[in-house]
Design a protein around this motif. Structure first.
Motif: not given
Length: 109
Positions: A32-33, A36, A39
């Protein structure tokens, strides 16, 4: 440049320092990190199971990506203007001053 497994603390630190981050996520949280940070344009990820040839190619792209370096530096500048979590007293004082100035301005109208 930062290379890590992509833990939350190091991901946040690299963003705050304005450094691009190559992450090798090994769990759900680190994936997830990595997503992120990617992105945001301040980093990328590589599979921790990539072979030497794949990793070398990804590392070269990471090191040569000037746009990523610029984006990371820009994000670092933005984050540097934000109050730190331990700046609570200074933040409350600034808020009090803002309220005082606002009240003075409203009374003068």
């Amino acid at each position: 440049h930062v290379i890590s497994h992509g833990g939350a603390m190091l991901a946040a630190a690299s963003l705050s320092a304005g450094r691009p981050h190559l992450m090798l996520p090994v769990s759900g949280e680190t994936s997830i990190n990595a997503a992120f940070v990617a992105r945001l344009g301040a980093g990328t990820s590589s599979s921790p199971t990539a072979d030497g040839k794949q990793f070398t190619a990804e590392l070269e792209r990471f090191l040569d990506d000037v746009q990523m370096q610029d984006r990371a530096a820009d994000l670092g500048k933005v984050l540097a203007t934000r109050p730190l979590p331990d700046a609570g007293v200074a933040l409350m004082q600034a808020l009090g001053e803002l309220r005082r100035v606002s009240a003075t301005s409203a009374a003068a109208r």
